[in-house]
Design an enzyme around this catalytic site. Structure first.
Site: not given
Length: 188
Positions: A76, A113
């Site tokens: 992005r 994560e």
């Protein structure tokens, strides 16, 4: 504050409101307990996308008058980075997931994560001493931005700072990126 500065501040505030209005929240995506912030509505609205680039450009012109390259993170950062680089009249460099760039590359591994990942940049993309700004859509735990800063350090570039559309403050990702500054448009 002069009348011109007041007008600019008011314009920036209305642009921030437009950006904020175009961020959607999706609970329990990609897994239960996560509130996903979606930037897709920004991308499909010309005024909102222009507002994002205007705000980034304003920040860079005020805070970083001498920048050589905008460095965008996969994927992005690729949406906002080239538009900003074009406005500033500077080049754009890709940081990709490992195995996606041709030619000689420099890589760094980092924690996510949900596991580990590797990011890389083409070896000749950034020259020693070049002043760079790193851009992405979101700062969460800071792993990806940290990896980008490490890649630029390996390339002996000077990281002027990082820029994101959204910062998830409760995850303290900004701590991982220190001593580099992070400019965020919207904070949750």
């Amino acid at each position: 504050m002069s009348t011109v500065q007041a007008g600019m501040a008011a314009g920036s505030e209305s642009k921030l409101q437009l950006v904020h209005k175009h961020i959607r929240a999706f609970p329990d995506f990609p897994k239960k307990g996560v509130l996903f912030r979606d930037i897709c509505p920004i991308l499909k609205d010309a005024a909102a996308l222009t507002a994002v680039i205007d705000l980034f450009e304003e920040h860079v012109r005020i805070s970083h008058q001498q920048v050589d390259l905008i460095v965008g993170l996969d994927a992005r950062g690729f949406l906002f980075g080239p538009l900003l680089a074009q406005r500033l009249g500077v080049g754009f460099v890709l940081i990709r997931k490992k195995g996606k760039l041709p030619g000689a590359t420099v890589s760094v591994s980092y924690d996510l994560e949900y596991g580990k990942a590797e990011a890389e940049v083409q070896e000749d993309a950034v020259a020693a001493g070049q002043k760079v700004l790193i851009i992405d859509d979101l700062l969460a735990t800071g792993g990806t931005l940290y990896a980008a800063c490490e890649l630029m350090r390996k390339q002996q570039a000077e990281v002027l700072g990082c820029m994101v559309v959204i910062e998830l403050r409760e995850l303290n990702g900004i701590d991982k990126v220190k001593p580099h500054s992070v400019f965020s448009l919207v904070q949750y």
